[in-house]
Scaffold this motif. Structure first.
Motif, PDB file in Angstrom:
ATOM      1  N   SER A  76       0.883  -1.199   0.332  1.00  0.00           N
ATOM      2  CA  SER A  76       0.017  -0.509  -0.093  1.00  0.00           C
ATOM      3  C   SER A  76       1.155   1.276   0.004  1.00  0.00           C
ATOM      4  O   SER A  76       0.602   2.185  -0.907  1.00  0.00           O
ATOM      5  CB  SER A  76      -0.991  -0.082   1.291  1.00  0.00           C
ATOM      6  OG  SER A  76      -1.669  -0.829   1.154  1.00  0.00           O
TER       7      SER A  76
ATOM      8  N   SER B  47     -12.306  -3.843 -10.217  1.00  0.00           N
ATOM      9  CA  SER B  47     -10.817  -4.415  -9.491  1.00  0.00           C
ATOM     10  C   SER B  47     -10.520  -5.343 -10.612  1.00  0.00           C
ATOM     11  O   SER B  47      -9.720  -5.679 -10.487  1.00  0.00           O
ATOM     12  CB  SER B  47     -11.020  -4.687  -8.238  1.00  0.00           C
ATOM     13  OG  SER B  47     -11.135  -3.259  -7.494  1.00  0.00           O
TER      14      SER B  47
ATOM     15  N   TYR C 117      -8.855  -4.910 -13.319  1.00  0.00           N
ATOM     16  CA  TYR C 117      -7.064  -4.061 -13.014  1.00  0.00           C
ATOM     17  C   TYR C 117      -6.564  -5.964 -12.760  1.00  0.00           C
ATOM     18  O   TYR C 117      -5.619  -5.408 -13.359  1.00  0.00           O
ATOM     19  CB  TYR C 117      -7.141  -3.234 -11.976  1.00  0.00           C
ATOM     20  CG  TYR C 117      -7.575  -1.410 -11.887  1.00  0.00           C
ATOM     21  CD1 TYR C 117      -6.744  -1.337 -13.160  1.00  0.00           C
ATOM     22  CD2 TYR C 117      -8.737  -1.263 -12.017  1.00  0.00           C
ATOM     23  CE1 TYR C 117      -6.949   0.431 -13.431  1.00  0.00           C
ATOM     24  CE2 TYR C 117      -8.969   0.019 -11.995  1.00  0.00           C
ATOM     25  CZ  TYR C 117      -8.003   0.802 -12.506  1.00  0.00           C
ATOM     26  OH  TYR C 117      -8.753   2.490 -12.972  1.00  0.00           O
TER      27      TYR C 117
ATOM     28  N   LEU D 109      -2.141  -1.961  -7.911  1.00  0.00           N
ATOM     29  CA  LEU D 109      -2.535  -0.169  -7.324  1.00  0.00           C
ATOM     30  C   LEU D 109      -2.184   1.177  -7.147  1.00  0.00           C
ATOM     31  O   LEU D 109      -3.258   1.714  -6.391  1.00  0.00           O
ATOM     32  CB  LEU D 109      -2.440  -0.630  -6.007  1.00  0.00           C
ATOM     33  CG  LEU D 109      -3.054  -1.067  -4.562  1.00  0.00           C
ATOM     34  CD1 LEU D 109      -4.696  -1.364  -5.271  1.00  0.00           C
ATOM     35  CD2 LEU D 109      -1.947  -1.270  -3.427  1.00  0.00           C
TER      36      LEU D 109
ATOM     37  N   MET E 244      -4.901   2.335  -9.629  1.00  0.00           N
ATOM     38  CA  MET E 244      -6.287   2.819  -9.208  1.00  0.00           C
ATOM     39  C   MET E 244      -6.402   3.637  -7.968  1.00  0.00           C
ATOM     40  O   MET E 244      -7.784   3.656  -7.767  1.00  0.00           O
ATOM     41  CB  MET E 244      -6.110   1.058  -8.181  1.00  0.00           C
ATOM     42  CG  MET E 244      -6.408  -0.646  -8.987  1.00  0.00           C
ATOM     43  SD  MET E 244      -6.502  -1.940  -8.560  1.00  0.00           S
ATOM     44  CE  MET E 244      -8.776  -1.698  -8.017  1.00  0.00           C
ATOM     45  N   ILE E 245      -5.345   3.704  -7.810  1.00  0.00           N
ATOM     46  CA  ILE E 245      -6.284   4.780  -5.965  1.00  0.00           C
ATOM     47  C   ILE E 245      -5.370   6.828  -6.979  1.00  0.00           C
ATOM     48  O   ILE E 245      -5.922   7.170  -6.320  1.00  0.00           O
ATOM     49  CB  ILE E 245      -4.492   4.793  -4.890  1.00  0.00           C
ATOM     50  CG1 ILE E 245      -3.881   5.520  -5.040  1.00  0.00           C
ATOM     51  CG2 ILE E 245      -5.129   3.515  -4.106  1.00  0.00           C
ATOM     52  CD1 ILE E 245      -2.666   4.784  -3.924  1.00  0.00           C
TER      53      ILE E 245
ATOM     54  N   ARG F 265      -8.315   3.030   0.681  1.00  0.00           N
ATOM     55  CA  ARG F 265      -8.612   2.278  -0.527  1.00  0.00           C
ATOM     56  C   ARG F 265      -7.472   0.996  -0.564  1.00  0.00           C
ATOM     57  O   ARG F 265      -7.788  -0.036  -1.175  1.00  0.00           O
ATOM     58  CB  ARG F 265      -8.601   3.067  -1.513  1.00  0.00           C
ATOM     59  CG  ARG F 265      -8.629   1.783  -3.480  1.00  0.00           C
ATOM     60  CD  ARG F 265      -9.872   1.462  -3.073  1.00  0.00           C
ATOM     61  NE  ARG F 265     -10.384   0.955  -4.414  1.00  0.00           N
ATOM     62  CZ  ARG F 265     -10.447   1.312  -6.347  1.00  0.00           C
ATOM     63  NH1 ARG F 265     -10.795   2.608  -6.388  1.00  0.00           N
ATOM     64  NH2 ARG F 265     -10.699   0.639  -6.153  1.00  0.00           N
ATOM     65  N   ALA F 266      -6.083   1.594  -0.578  1.00  0.00           N
ATOM     66  CA  ALA F 266      -5.542   0.723  -1.063  1.00  0.00           C
ATOM     67  C   ALA F 266      -4.902  -1.357   0.150  1.00  0.00           C
ATOM     68  O   ALA F 266      -5.103  -2.094  -0.327  1.00  0.00           O
ATOM     69  CB  ALA F 266      -3.417   1.141  -0.801  1.00  0.00           C
TER      70      ALA F 266
ATOM     71  N   GLU G 264      -7.828  -2.882  -1.047  1.00  0.00           N
ATOM     72  CA  GLU G 264      -8.014  -3.795  -1.573  1.00  0.00           C
ATOM     73  C   GLU G 264      -7.902  -5.039  -1.682  1.00  0.00           C
ATOM     74  O   GLU G 264      -7.144  -5.795  -1.419  1.00  0.00           O
ATOM     75  CB  GLU G 264      -6.939  -3.055  -2.930  1.00  0.00           C
ATOM     76  CG  GLU G 264      -7.407  -3.987  -4.459  1.00  0.00           C
ATOM     77  CD  GLU G 264      -8.759  -3.367  -5.157  1.00  0.00           C
ATOM     78  OE1 GLU G 264      -9.150  -3.953  -5.957  1.00  0.00           O
ATOM     79  OE2 GLU G 264      -9.231  -2.266  -4.944  1.00  0.00           O
ATOM     80  N   THR G 265      -8.763  -5.524  -2.811  1.00  0.00           N
ATOM     81  CA  THR G 265      -9.265  -7.937  -2.511  1.00  0.00           C
ATOM     82  C   THR G 265      -8.660  -8.043  -3.913  1.00  0.00           C
ATOM     83  O   THR G 265      -7.792  -9.137  -4.295  1.00  0.00           O
ATOM     84  CB  THR G 265     -10.646  -7.496  -2.215  1.00  0.00           C
ATOM     85  OG1 THR G 265     -10.277  -7.223  -1.079  1.00  0.00           O
ATOM     86  CG2 THR G 265     -10.649  -9.222  -1.882  1.00  0.00           C
TER      87      THR G 265
END
Length: 337
Positions: free
Chosen positions: A103, A145, A148, A197, A200-201, A257-258, A261-262
């Motif tokens: 993260s 997600s 990604y 990641l 994504m953020i 968010r990081a 994340e799943t």
């Protein structure tokens, strides 16, 4: 006459009537105002109650599994073994390290890029470019997600393979680029997962930072330009000091968010039971990816309780991160004022 004059001189002046600063202080509160105030208070209390209920539920479901755990829950980083529910061994040490490491790595990659995009959109970009470019950046937040994850595994990982090999061969003496517990060429490492990641953020940090930078007082910008400052000097002396708290807030939202994340990390990051060595070319599980990968074990209350205990730690971790972010932003606002 003298006593009368003395009495008149000794009499105190009457105190002035205080002026109310609340224009509606003496007015009768309307029914609509009372309803709106009650609904607002109820919404705030409901949010607090929901958060407390989630924490209590996680703790309640985790206690039976923790009672049967034969390892130190916080310091054990070995194999997660819940097959024998009467003598389980599980711990969160490696999970915590991998979660925080990937993260923070993603945050360090995303923050400078988000700051540059926000500065460009608010200070340099032509008006005809601002709207479409901001829209494209915001669209990144709408990508699921799982998309990604598939993109990172099958598209990005092969592209990053030469870069990862070069870093490992030439900078392997530094612990971050040393050989980890996974194959460097395989792509299922923190290096690849962290870059995905970061993408994504990126929209979250960019959107919050851009909205704060736009609120910079126009008078301060024009005054700096009138004094002969260049565009970059205006950004450095007015925009950045004004919007730094919003930039930090956006970064902490992205970090939250990081941390949770799943699916993307479950697809990209290769699971392993080997010890984590703080290398970008390590593999492992985060809290969220481990819980998602073990969904088939949730039919047993003790096996599920072990993963719920890990989820409780993740819940507390995100709560602490957001609290620290709020405290940092509040402290910066007070110092600025």
């Amino acid at each position: 006459m003298d006593s009368g004059s003395g009495a008149a001189m000794a009499a105190p002046f009457p105190e002035p009537t205080p002026i109310s600063t609340n224009p509606s202080g003496h007015a009768k509160e309307r029914l609509g105002d009372r309803i709106f105030r009650s609904l607002s208070q109820g919404a705030g209390v409901l949010i607090v109650a929901i958060i407390a209920a989630i924490g209590i539920f996680l703790l309640w479901r985790a206690i039976p599994a923790l009672a049967r755990n034969e390892a130190n829950f916080f310091l054990y980083g070995g194999t997660w073994n819940t097959s024998d529910t009467s003598a389980m061994t599980f711990g969160i040490l490696d999970l915590l390290q991998v979660t925080v490491f990937v993260s923070v790595f993603a945050l360090l990659l995303a923050m400078p890029i988000a700051l540059g995009i926000a500065i460009y959109l608010t200070q340099y970009a032509p008006r005809r470019v601002v709207g479409p470019l901001a829209y494209v950046v915001d669209l990144l937040a709408a990508v699921p997600s799982i998309i990604y994850g598939v993109w990172g595994l099958y598209v990005l990982a092969p592209v990053l393979r030469p870069v990862a090999l070069w870093l490992n061969e030439n900078l392997g003496w530094f612990f971050l680029f040393g050989s980890g517990n996974a194959s460097v060429a395989g792509g299922g490492t923190i290096f690849t997962a962290g870059i995905v990641l970061a993408v994504m953020i990126l929209p979250i940090i960019t959107a919050v930072t851009r909205e704060v930078f736009v609120q910079t007082p126009r008078g301060q910008i024009e005054a700096a330009l009138a004094l002969g400052a260049t565009r970059w000097e205006v950004v450095r002396t007015t925009v950045l000091p004004f919007g730094m708290s919003g930039y930090i807030s956006g970064a902490m939202l992205g970090l939250g968010r990081a941390l949770g994340e799943t699916i993307a990390l479950l697809i990209i990051l290769r699971g392993t039971q080997e010890a984590f060595g703080w290398s970008l070319f390590d593999a492992g599980y985060t809290f969220a990816s481990l819980i998602a990968s073990a969904a088939s074990e949730f039919n047993d209350q003790y096996k599920a309780g072990a993963y719920i205990a890990a989820g409780l730690v993740l819940f507390i971790l995100t709560f602490v991160v957001n609290s620290l972010a709020r405290a940092a932003v509040s402290g910066k606002d007070r110092s600025a004022s």
